[in-house]
Scaffold this active site. Structure first.
Site, short mmCIF file in Angstrom:
data_model
loop_
_atom_site.label_atom_id
_atom_site.label_comp_id
_atom_site.label_asym_id
_atom_site.label_seq_id
_atom_site.Cartn_x
_atom_site.Cartn_y
_atom_site.Cartn_z
N LYS A 1 2.04 5.48 -2.60
CA LYS A 1 3.54 5.43 -2.08
C LYS A 1 3.81 7.05 -2.17
CE LYS A 1 5.37 1.53 -0.44
NZ LYS A 1 5.98 1.52 0.87
N SER B 1 -3.90 -0.48 -3.10
CA SER B 1 -2.94 0.29 -2.85
C SER B 1 -2.07 0.68 -3.99
CB SER B 1 -1.77 -0.41 -1.96
OG SER B 1 -1.63 -1.79 -2.52
#
Length: 356
Positions: free
Chosen positions: A52, A307
């Protein structure tokens, strides 16, 4: 479509991210059985433990200087919130985070340590977006959405650029899907640079709104009491974003789903094989390779995006020990829909009072 993020925009984001984010490697994943090779893209190695940071920093640094100086606000289940707080601290600007009240404490604590102001809300997209928009207007803050934003998608697309640079012969790229910002950027970069490659999204079967959306040809929403059942808290999004869905329609080949037990086993295999820590959402793409290879496009070279690795330590130890298996309710995971951190309500008269 002319309004989609382009490779040129992803390349511009990459230039702004240089020296800020880690250029994560591709790590071999050894399998006991014969089969196509699998490489892991461990975004858990980023400074905040998740991909992110790429999108948040890229979007914030794309703002006009005057708007940036006033500060930024976002809504997030955790990793994007950490990313915005980290980027804001690095740039010396204020940040405000709207966080669902069932977010794992490990993520909330990390946000507080980065100096952000935190406002807790009910775990619905309506509460998150409504509160963020209201406070952004009231305090002159720039809203940095977690996934439905061109600047964010451009930043996430740098993951795909790096994959193709390091594995130019890649056949299949597996990407977790929550709000869709990551797969939108990755698919854009991979398909533009390597048109023959396939991009497949992966999400929990208990939060399969993206799969349903891609099959229906329009965005399908799932109620929060459905998505809240999955252990993969970072993927508890009720509906993919409008702009990410446009990218998915253009570039994504398919979406497969994985069970809660498969997610847990993916975490165990990542820890015991390449020694990588994955949070539940970070393990879904690898779980798809391990358990659903017959549903994936054929190829000789696969890349799985890990991720993030921001998992509650107690939950991680429980999973490594092999149990208890999920019953689909979220109980026993430490991440149920009502067992998150407590904090002041976003409906308070002064939502900035004592919001740390």
């Amino acid at each position: 479509m002319s309004d989609l993020v382009t490779l040129g925009e992803i390349e511009e984001a990459a230039a702004r991210l240089r020296g800020v984010t880690v250029r994560t490697p591709l790590v071999p994943f050894s399998l006991s059985s014969s089969g196509p090779s699998l490489l892991i893209k461990p975004e858990s190695l980023q400074p905040i433990g998740a991909f992110k940071l790429r999108g948040a920093y890229a979007a914030i640094t794309a703002l006009p200087r005057a708007a940036r100086r006033r500060g930024v606000i976002t809504h997030s289940s955790g990793n994007h919130a950490q990313a915005v707080a980290y980027a804001a601290r690095a740039l010396g600007i204020p940040s405000v985070l709207i966080i669902p009240n069932n977010t794992p404490a490990v993520k909330v604590d990390a946000c507080g340590e980065l100096g952000a102001d935190i406002v807790f809300v009910e775990p619905t997209m309506e509460a998150r977006i409504g509160t963020a928009e209201r406070l952004a207007e009231a305090h002159g803050l720039a809203l940095i959405p977690p996934f439905d934003d061109a600047g964010v998608i451009a930043g996430q697309g740098t993951v795909g650029m790096e994959i193709v640079a390091d594995a130019p012969e890649v056949d299949v790229v597996l990407v977790p899907v929550g709000g869709g910002g990551l797969i939108a950027g990755v698919a854009t970069a991979v398909k533009t640079l390597c048109p023959g490659a396939k991009v497949v999204g992966v999400e929990p079967e208990l939060a399969a709104d993206a799969r349903d959306s891609l099959r229906a040809g329009s965005r399908v929403g799932w109620a929060p009491d459905r998505t809240g059942r999955t252990i993969a808290d970072a993927l508890r999004v009720q509906q993919v974003g409008e702009l990410p869905f446009a990218h998915m329609t253009e570039y994504v080949d398919d979406i497969v789903v994985v069970s809660e037990d498969e997610i847990r086993e993916g975490m165990r295999r990542l820890a015991r094989g390449p020694r990588l820590i994955a949070e539940p959402a970070g393990a879904v793409a690898t779980a798809a390779y391990l358990f659903h290879r017959d549903e994936l496009p054929r190829g000789d070279s696969y890349v799985s995006v890990l991720s993030g690795g921001n998992v509650d330590p107690a939950l991680f130890l429980e999973i490594l020990a092999g149990g208890p298996p999920s019953d689909g309710s979220g109980e026993g995971s430490g991440e149920g829909s009502t067992g998150g951190p407590t904090g002041p309500s976003a409906g308070a008269d002064d939502p900035f009072a004592d919001t740390r």
